[in-house]
Design an enzyme around this catalytic site. Structure first.
Site, PDB file in Angstrom:
ATOM      1  N   LYS A  46      -5.455 -10.467   6.031  1.00  0.00           N
ATOM      2  CA  LYS A  46      -4.680  -9.660   4.201  1.00  0.00           C
ATOM      3  C   LYS A  46      -3.573 -10.744   4.155  1.00  0.00           C
ATOM      4  O   LYS A  46      -3.161 -11.218   3.052  1.00  0.00           O
ATOM      5  CB  LYS A  46      -4.843  -9.112   4.397  1.00  0.00           C
ATOM      6  N   PHE A  83       3.894  -5.906  13.091  1.00  0.00           N
ATOM      7  CA  PHE A  83       3.252  -4.976  11.582  1.00  0.00           C
ATOM      8  C   PHE A  83       1.696  -5.774  11.487  1.00  0.00           C
ATOM      9  O   PHE A  83       1.275  -4.517  10.981  1.00  0.00           O
ATOM     10  CB  PHE A  83       4.133  -6.144  10.509  1.00  0.00           C
ATOM     11  N   ALA A  84       1.106  -6.084  11.940  1.00  0.00           N
ATOM     12  CA  ALA A  84      -0.448  -6.280  12.224  1.00  0.00           C
ATOM     13  C   ALA A  84      -1.139  -4.812  12.078  1.00  0.00           C
ATOM     14  O   ALA A  84      -0.981  -4.283  12.976  1.00  0.00           O
ATOM     15  CB  ALA A  84      -0.920  -7.102  13.101  1.00  0.00           C
ATOM     16  N   TYR A 151      -6.255   6.214   8.315  1.00  0.00           N
ATOM     17  CA  TYR A 151      -4.938   5.456   8.660  1.00  0.00           C
ATOM     18  C   TYR A 151      -3.686   5.685   9.341  1.00  0.00           C
ATOM     19  O   TYR A 151      -2.834   5.318   9.737  1.00  0.00           O
ATOM     20  CB  TYR A 151      -4.281   4.932   7.585  1.00  0.00           C
ATOM     21  N   ASN A 180       7.503   4.455   0.176  1.00  0.00           N
ATOM     22  CA  ASN A 180       6.438   4.095  -0.531  1.00  0.00           C
ATOM     23  C   ASN A 180       7.420   2.706  -0.756  1.00  0.00           C
ATOM     24  O   ASN A 180       8.098   2.111  -2.016  1.00  0.00           O
ATOM     25  CB  ASN A 180       6.044   4.526  -1.580  1.00  0.00           C
ATOM     26  N   HIS A 199      -2.232  -0.498  -4.801  1.00  0.00           N
ATOM     27  CA  HIS A 199      -0.381   0.500  -4.914  1.00  0.00           C
ATOM     28  C   HIS A 199      -0.337   0.417  -6.325  1.00  0.00           C
ATOM     29  O   HIS A 199      -0.194  -0.756  -7.322  1.00  0.00           O
ATOM     30  CB  HIS A 199       0.242  -0.268  -3.959  1.00  0.00           C
ATOM     31  N   LEU A 200       0.864   1.691  -6.733  1.00  0.00           N
ATOM     32  CA  LEU A 200       0.773   1.547  -8.455  1.00  0.00           C
ATOM     33  C   LEU A 200       1.846   0.509  -8.642  1.00  0.00           C
ATOM     34  O   LEU A 200       1.229   0.014  -9.979  1.00  0.00           O
ATOM     35  CB  LEU A 200       1.987   3.411  -8.058  1.00  0.00           C
ATOM     36  N   ARG A 293      -5.989  11.742  -7.443  1.00  0.00           N
ATOM     37  CA  ARG A 293      -7.098  10.509  -5.674  1.00  0.00           C
ATOM     38  C   ARG A 293      -6.534  11.354  -4.626  1.00  0.00           C
ATOM     39  O   ARG A 293      -6.059  12.564  -4.546  1.00  0.00           O
ATOM     40  CB  ARG A 293      -5.940   9.360  -5.620  1.00  0.00           C
TER      41      ARG A 293
END
Ligand code: UDP
Length: 340
Positions: A46, A83-84, A151, A180, A199-200, A293
């Site tokens: 990613k 972070f991965a 998640y 966020n 994402h928004l 959602r």
């Protein structure tokens, strides 16, 4: 940090896993600007190679234990910023075992490498998704953790893995629960580029970029002032500075395993975010109201009091328009992401 006698002295380094990703790449720059030696590993599934500059880079997966051990030793790494991960809530609902594999199993392998290489400090990229549906707001670190998706569940499992690893191996850790993440580096050409984008803020900006003709508001019948969900948007540069401060703290004596929320402490509704984006971009950005959602709590707002007290953290970019205009600059310069 310099260790050793003058002759043969070497600089201790920080390994950033997932350093080619969105928050990782901003953190790498922040650490470099603070004078730290940084080395990045990322499997580029990613992440974006273009997001990492001027630091040693290894296209390595954190499951490649022998290679990770060699990197830790070669670069004299004393602290890992991890972070991965796979990080799409929706995907985690459809394929939870991928999340257990990519997050839990892969991190267990990474931590084994840390133990073997005698690395004693780890900063972990966690999430507000560890809390699940809030029972009170703002959310403090004391709030119950009952994730509503795999998640969040896998991030919480890693947090617990880190707590036990401190007890068993003396591996110190600071776990940072982001709300966020949004925005982009104000000066340098790095920012948010996810495929698919969920994402928004980046989705809203796709309208003035003519990549979609409207935004869909996921429900406006929530118990909030305008009926749309409230979220705590935190600038990616403020997240980066929190990681820098966490690295400093975890290197101190007497730290065990700690956890901190990172947010601005103020909620903005989906409708307010769209309105702010209209002001920033000068585009009318048509919006429609759709169904809720699944799994979206009405309100997610952080108390970051603890991070302010213990890390000395102070968010600098708490204005929504600043957050959106930094994101807008990046997206205008990269309408199709980094490479396309
Ligand atoms: N959202 C929306 N339309 C979109 C994307 C998101 O209305 O196209 C809403 C979503 O329901 C949530 C907020 O925007 O209330 C933030 O969503 P995002 O996916 O950016 O972050 P999350 O809060 O899920 O981590």
């Amino acid at each position: 940090m310099i260790i050793g006698e003058e002759k043969g002295a070497f600089e201790l380094a920080i390994l950033v896993t997932g350093g080619a990703g969105y928050i990782g790449s901003h953190t790498v720059l922040e650490l470099r600007q603070a004078g730290e030696e940084v080395v990045v590993v990322d499997n580029l599934v990613k992440g974006h190679r273009e997001a990492v500059r001027d630091v040693p880079f290894y296209e390595v997966d954190i499951r490649e234990r022998a290679k990770i051990i060699a990197i830790l030793k070669d670069h004299h790494v004393d602290t890992v910023v991890h972070f991965a991960a796979s990080s799409l809530v929706g995907e985690s609902m459809v394929d939870p075992l991928k999340y257990y594999e990519d997050n839990v199993a892969a991190t267990a392998t990474l931590l084994q490498a840390l133990v073997e290489a005698n690395v004693k400090q780890c900063i972990f990229s966690s999430t507000a998704a560890t809390y699940g549906e809030p029972i009170e707001t703002p959310i403090t670190e004391e709030h119950p953790t009952v994730p509503t998706n795999p998640y969040g569940e896998t991030k919480l499992a890693i947090e617990k893995m880190l707590e036990w690893s401190y007890q068993a191996y003396g591996l110190k850790s600071i776990r940072l629960r982001y709300f966020n993440a949004a925005g982009a580096h104000p000066d340098l050409a790095i920012g948010e580029d996810h495929e698919p984008e969920t994402h928004l803020i980046p989705i809203i900006l796709q309208v003035p970029l003519q990549k979609r003709d409207h935004v869909m508001i996921y429900g406006d019948d929530y118990a909030t002032p305008d009926g749309s969900c409230l979220r705590d948007y935190i600038h990616v540069m403020d997240l980066a500075s929190a990681h820098r401060l966490a690295v400093k703290r975890v290197r101190e004596e007497g730290i065990g395993s700690e956890v901190y929320n990172l947010g601005n402490g103020k909620g903005f509704s989906v409708k307010e975010v769209i309105e702010a984006a209209r002001v920033v971009t000068g585009h009318p950005i048509p919006a429609k109201v759709g169904d809720r959602r699944q799994g979206d709590p009405a309100v997610l707002v952080a108390s970051s009091q603890l991070a302010k007290e213990k890390l000395g953290w102070q968010p600098q970019y708490n204005d929504l328009q600043t957050i959106i205009s930094d994101a807008w600059r990046f997206h205008q310069d990269h309408p199709h992401g980094y490479t396309k």
